[in-house]
Write an enzyme that holds these catalytic residues in place. Structure first.
Site, short mmCIF file in Angstrom:
data_model
loop_
_atom_site.label_atom_id
_atom_site.label_comp_id
_atom_site.label_asym_id
_atom_site.label_seq_id
_atom_site.Cartn_x
_atom_site.Cartn_y
_atom_site.Cartn_z
N CYS A 21 0.90 -1.26 -0.03
CA CYS A 21 0.06 -0.16 0.06
C CYS A 21 0.81 1.17 0.14
O CYS A 21 2.03 1.19 0.10
CB CYS A 21 -0.72 0.04 1.09
SG CYS A 21 -0.13 0.34 2.92
N CYS A 105 3.19 6.42 8.64
CA CYS A 105 1.98 6.49 7.44
C CYS A 105 1.30 7.72 7.75
O CYS A 105 0.79 7.94 8.86
CB CYS A 105 1.36 5.21 7.50
SG CYS A 105 -0.21 5.32 6.34
N HIS A 133 -0.10 -3.19 20.45
CA HIS A 133 0.35 -2.99 19.01
C HIS A 133 0.90 -1.56 19.05
O HIS A 133 0.63 -0.70 19.41
CB HIS A 133 -1.01 -2.93 18.06
CG HIS A 133 -0.57 -3.07 16.57
ND1 HIS A 133 -0.12 -1.94 15.72
CD2 HIS A 133 -0.49 -4.00 15.66
CE1 HIS A 133 -0.04 -2.15 14.58
NE2 HIS A 133 -0.07 -3.40 14.55
N GLU A 135 1.02 0.67 16.86
CA GLU A 135 0.38 1.85 16.35
C GLU A 135 -0.64 2.38 17.45
O GLU A 135 -0.48 3.76 17.74
CB GLU A 135 -0.76 1.51 15.16
CG GLU A 135 -1.19 2.67 14.68
CD GLU A 135 -2.28 2.22 13.59
OE1 GLU A 135 -3.49 2.86 13.50
OE2 GLU A 135 -1.95 1.28 12.73
N SER A 232 -1.10 -7.19 11.75
CA SER A 232 -2.55 -6.89 12.18
C SER A 232 -3.24 -7.32 11.03
O SER A 232 -4.56 -7.98 10.97
CB SER A 232 -2.75 -5.73 12.89
OG SER A 232 -4.00 -5.68 13.29
#
EC number: 1.17.7.4
Length: 336
Positions: A21, A105, A133, A135, A232
């Site tokens: 991505c 990101c 996690h 993030e 994830s």
């Protein structure tokens, strides 16, 4: 998309889009550019993306992955991964006399900014995501006094807020859309005045891949997801495939992890990949299947992906010079 017409014999339903991505592509290129521009080593805090192959490839080029900022020797460059970091990590880098490159990101950065804005307006923020996690840790660090992590619908019962008229939900970008909305529905049942973020937090690439898997899940007896176990969004694809009707779904990093026993009695195999998986790994899986009679490949196309992100602005500066200046400032020595 338009469903495909079934063909005779064994076949593969290949989910599109595939490959990196935009956020992952940006992060990987940033590491490569930094190595090209400054030479090795370039330190990266945590895995730049959650993919074993990508990390191993960058290590061979001279990237060094560390878990803590303190592991980076002063006077070096450290890059922050695509998952983002909390403000305290930037402070650690400054104390350690490190030059930094922020490869977060942009979609994660958007969630960080939303967290800061709602915290400044004194909202309680319910962050839907997986405890531990990277993030989630990074986003929570933007407003630790205002954020409560909600790790699925089962967590809702224990959530407490100060003022039910001032609460908002945000989410980890790589979750399953269905999983997130199940948690949101449970939260709204408990807190009817809960408001939603101004824009969708789930990454578009995650949504597109999940959509393609849903479309092929009803036809494929077996779904193979190419991706790492600490990714994830890749793990979510396995779950989505099973919920969509696939009899079995498995996660593999490489084609040689496929068990031939999985193919017994199977006529249709679905193949998809996580958002941080390079194209070459998917091609190797397709080749493996072709050699075992699954040569007919049909595309399941959920969406076009044309988004691109510019590289981190720090790559336009001389970071080696900046790092040396930071050390000189501390020691009182000249760089001359």
């Amino acid at each position: 998309m338009g469903r495909m017409t079934a063909s005779s014999g064994r076949r593969v339903l290949l989910a599109a889009p595939r490959g990196y991505c935009a956020g992952v592509d940006r992060a990987v290129i940033a590491v490569e550019k930094a190595l090209e521009q400054y030479g090795a080593p370039v330190y990266v805090r945590h895995e730049i993306v959650h993919n074993k192959y990508v990390v191993q490839t960058l290590e061979k080029k001279g990237a060094i992955f560390v878990e803590r900022t303190e592991e980076v020797p002063e006077g070096n460059i450290v890059m922050f991964s695509a998952h983002g970091v909390a403000p305290v990590v930037h402070e650690e880098a400054a104390r350690g006399r490190l030059a930094t490159i922020d490869a977060t990101c942009p979609l994660v950065t958007k969630v960080h900014k939303e967290a800061v804005r709602f915290a400044n307006e004194d909202y309680d923020i319910l962050l839907i995501g997986h405890e531990g996690h990277e993030e989630v840790i990074g986003t929570s660090g933007e407003a630790p006094d205002h954020i409560t992590i909600v790790d699925g619908p089962e967590d809702v019962a224990k959530v407490e807020v100060r003022d039910e008229s001032k609460i908002v939900w945000l989410s980890q970008t790589t979750l399953s859309v269905d999983e997130t909305m199940e948690t949101v529905d449970a939260l709204k049942e408990k807190f009817p005045q809960l408001i939603s973020p101004p824009s969708d937090d789930i990454c578009y690439a995650t949504q597109n891949r999940q959509l393609a898997v849903k479309q092929m899940g009803a036809e494929a007896e077996l779904v193979i997801v190419v991706g790492s176990r600490n990714s994830s969004n890749s793990v979510r694809l396995v779950e989505v495939a099973k919920l969509a009707g696939a009899r079995e779904a498995y996660l593999v990093d490489f084609a040689d992890e496929i068990d031939e026993a999985w193919l017994e009695g199977v006529t249709t195999v679905g193949v998809t990949s996580g958002a941080s998986v390079p194209e070459v790994l998917v091609e190797e899986v397709l080749e493996y299947l072709s050699q075992r009679g699954f040569g007919d490949v049909e595309l399941v196309k959920a969406a076009e992906e044309s988004i691109t992100f510019s590289l981190p602005k720090e790559l336009r500066r001389d970071l080696r010079e900046e790092a040396a200046a930071l050390v000189a400032e501390r020691t009182g020595t000249s760089k001359e």
